[in-house]
Write a protein that holds these residues in place. Structure first.
Motif, short mmCIF file in Angstrom:
data_model
loop_
_atom_site.label_atom_id
_atom_site.label_comp_id
_atom_site.label_asym_id
_atom_site.label_seq_id
_atom_site.Cartn_x
_atom_site.Cartn_y
_atom_site.Cartn_z
N PRO A 105 0.83 -1.21 0.00
CA PRO A 105 0.00 0.00 0.00
C PRO A 105 0.86 1.26 0.00
CG PRO A 105 -0.73 -1.57 1.68
CD PRO A 105 0.58 -2.07 1.17
N ALA A 106 0.40 2.28 -0.68
CA ALA A 106 1.18 3.51 -0.82
C ALA A 106 1.61 4.09 0.52
CB ALA A 106 0.37 4.54 -1.61
N THR A 107 0.72 4.02 1.50
CA THR A 107 1.03 4.62 2.80
C THR A 107 2.07 3.82 3.58
OG1 THR A 107 -0.87 3.44 3.73
CG2 THR A 107 -1.22 5.73 3.03
N LYS A 108 2.37 2.61 3.10
CA LYS A 108 3.36 1.76 3.78
C LYS A 108 4.73 1.81 3.11
CE LYS A 108 0.43 -0.08 6.77
NZ LYS A 108 0.55 0.17 8.22
N ILE A 109 4.82 2.48 1.96
CA ILE A 109 6.09 2.54 1.23
C ILE A 109 7.05 3.50 1.93
CG2 ILE A 109 7.19 3.23 -0.93
CD1 ILE A 109 4.72 2.28 -2.41
N VAL A 110 8.23 2.98 2.27
CA VAL A 110 9.27 3.78 2.92
C VAL A 110 10.56 3.58 2.11
CG1 VAL A 110 10.59 4.22 5.02
CG2 VAL A 110 8.19 3.48 5.18
N ILE A 111 11.09 4.67 1.59
CA ILE A 111 12.19 4.58 0.63
C ILE A 111 13.51 5.05 1.22
CG2 ILE A 111 13.06 5.65 -1.51
CD1 ILE A 111 10.26 5.44 -2.64
N ALA A 112 14.56 4.27 0.93
CA ALA A 112 15.94 4.68 1.21
C ALA A 112 16.69 4.65 -0.11
CB ALA A 112 16.58 3.73 2.22
N SER A 171 12.84 7.14 4.28
CA SER A 171 13.42 6.49 5.46
C SER A 171 14.23 7.50 6.27
CB SER A 171 14.32 5.33 5.01
OG SER A 171 14.70 4.55 6.09
N THR A 172 14.20 7.37 7.58
CA THR A 172 14.88 8.32 8.47
C THR A 172 16.36 8.44 8.10
OG1 THR A 172 13.37 7.67 10.24
CG2 THR A 172 15.34 8.91 10.87
N ASN A 173 16.78 9.66 7.81
CA ASN A 173 18.16 9.94 7.41
C ASN A 173 18.61 9.10 6.21
OD1 ASN A 173 18.48 11.81 9.52
ND2 ASN A 173 19.02 10.18 10.95
N LEU A 174 17.64 8.62 5.44
CA LEU A 174 17.90 7.77 4.27
C LEU A 174 18.55 6.44 4.64
CD1 LEU A 174 19.13 10.36 1.61
CD2 LEU A 174 16.87 9.34 1.83
N ASN A 175 18.55 6.10 5.93
CA ASN A 175 19.16 4.85 6.37
C ASN A 175 18.21 3.68 6.14
OD1 ASN A 175 21.52 6.09 7.26
ND2 ASN A 175 20.66 6.51 9.29
N VAL A 176 18.79 2.49 6.05
CA VAL A 176 18.00 1.27 5.92
C VAL A 176 17.68 0.76 7.32
CG1 VAL A 176 18.04 -1.14 5.17
CG2 VAL A 176 19.02 0.64 3.71
N ASN A 177 16.40 0.55 7.58
CA ASN A 177 15.98 -0.01 8.87
C ASN A 177 14.79 -0.94 8.64
OD1 ASN A 177 13.60 1.70 8.78
ND2 ASN A 177 14.94 3.39 9.40
N ASN A 178 14.20 -1.43 9.72
CA ASN A 178 13.14 -2.43 9.58
C ASN A 178 11.87 -1.89 8.93
OD1 ASN A 178 14.74 -4.43 10.68
ND2 ASN A 178 14.01 -4.09 12.77
N SER A 179 11.69 -0.57 8.93
CA SER A 179 10.50 -0.01 8.30
C SER A 179 10.70 0.27 6.81
CB SER A 179 10.08 1.29 9.01
OG SER A 179 11.08 2.28 8.84
N THR A 180 11.94 0.23 6.35
CA THR A 180 12.24 0.47 4.93
C THR A 180 11.62 -0.62 4.07
OG1 THR A 180 14.37 1.43 5.59
CG2 THR A 180 14.08 0.89 3.26
N THR A 181 11.01 -0.22 2.95
CA THR A 181 10.43 -1.19 2.02
C THR A 181 11.15 -1.23 0.68
OG1 THR A 181 8.84 0.46 1.23
CG2 THR A 181 8.12 -1.00 3.03
#
Length: 252
Positions: A36-43, A68-78
């Motif tokens: 879903p669009a609202t779940k997309i998190v980009i790094a 994504s926070t500070n463009l870092n890869v984390n568990n929320s990144t998709t």
């Protein structure tokens, strides 16, 4: 002589053909993203200037998408966006690619995916844009099945228990100790504790470690059935491919 082959007659015959009898070119069905669009998190990693400009345009067009926070890869990144302009679906392995590869739900994709989404004004299927490899190593494919039995590289249901000890001072020059610990934990392996009995203890060392003999003495009496001293490339290559590599190729 009968006039059928005259240009004017050809036009008449063409006009007499019913439109529905003509072959129509079928448009291929468009496959959309399952996220879903609202779940997309980009790094992003190592994008060129014009590709980064495309990212900014993308976020203006699709305001519901998150960065994504500070463009870092984390568990929320998709999604991790990669530059593949020199060789489509191939790229140079970076720290962020390793961090994304160990998290199976993250798509590691060409930044060209953005452009196609903007052109169609839809979030399209990511799979055709997944990075295949760098010049040497085939990357794992994304896996979005939360019930997958092989969620961890060093599966906790494996017949062997794995633990890692960190004795290397650097890992690919950019991955620090805390990041390395996180990678190990995300593979399903454990960080070695002195009193902890394991089947396989893997000690990560520098490629040309002058203190290798001292390191071996340190773990001589470790409660492990098998102890391997390897370069950190063993862990990184295993993560990128999601396949435990031949450990002897990395032994010191």
């Amino acid at each position: 002589e009968n006039g059928i082959n005259t240009p004017s007659r050809q036009i008449t015959l063409e006009q007499e053909i019913p439109p529905e009898s003509k072959k129509r070119k079928r448009e291929p069905s468009l496959i959309l993203s399952s996220i879903p669009a609202t779940k997309i998190v980009i790094a992003t990693t190592a994008l060129l200037d014009d590709q980064w400009n495309d990212v900014l345009t993308f976020f203006r067009q699709f305001s519901q998408v998150q960065l994504s926070t500070n463009l870092n890869v984390n568990n929320s990144t998709t999604h991790l966006l990669v530059d593949d302009s020199e060789n489509h679906l191939h790229c140079t392995i970076t720290k962020k690619i390793v961090q994304a590869a160990v998290r199976h739900h993250i798509f590691i994709i060409s930044s060209r995916w953005l452009n196609e989404c903007m052109r169609l004004n839809k979030f399209i299927d990511e799979h055709p844009y997944e990075i295949i490899s760098d010049s040497h190593t085939t990357l794992r494919s994304s896996q979005h099945d939360s019930n997958a039995t092989n969620k961890y590289l060093f599966s906790q249901n494996s017949q062997y228990s794995y633990a890692f000890a960190i004795e290397c001072r650097q890992c690919q020059g950019s991955i620090n100790r805390s990041e390395l610990i996180e990678l190990i934990q995300l593979t399903g392996a454990q960080l070695f504790q002195n009193e902890q009995a394991v089947d396989v203890l893997i000690v990560l060392c520098d490629t040309s470690d002058k203190n290798l003999n001292k390191i071996k003495e340190k773990y001589m009496n470790a409660p492990a059935s098998n102890i391997k001293y390897v370069t950190s490339d063993f862990l990184l290559k295993s993560i990128i491919k999601f396949e435990i590599q031949d450990i002897d190729k990395y032994s010191l």
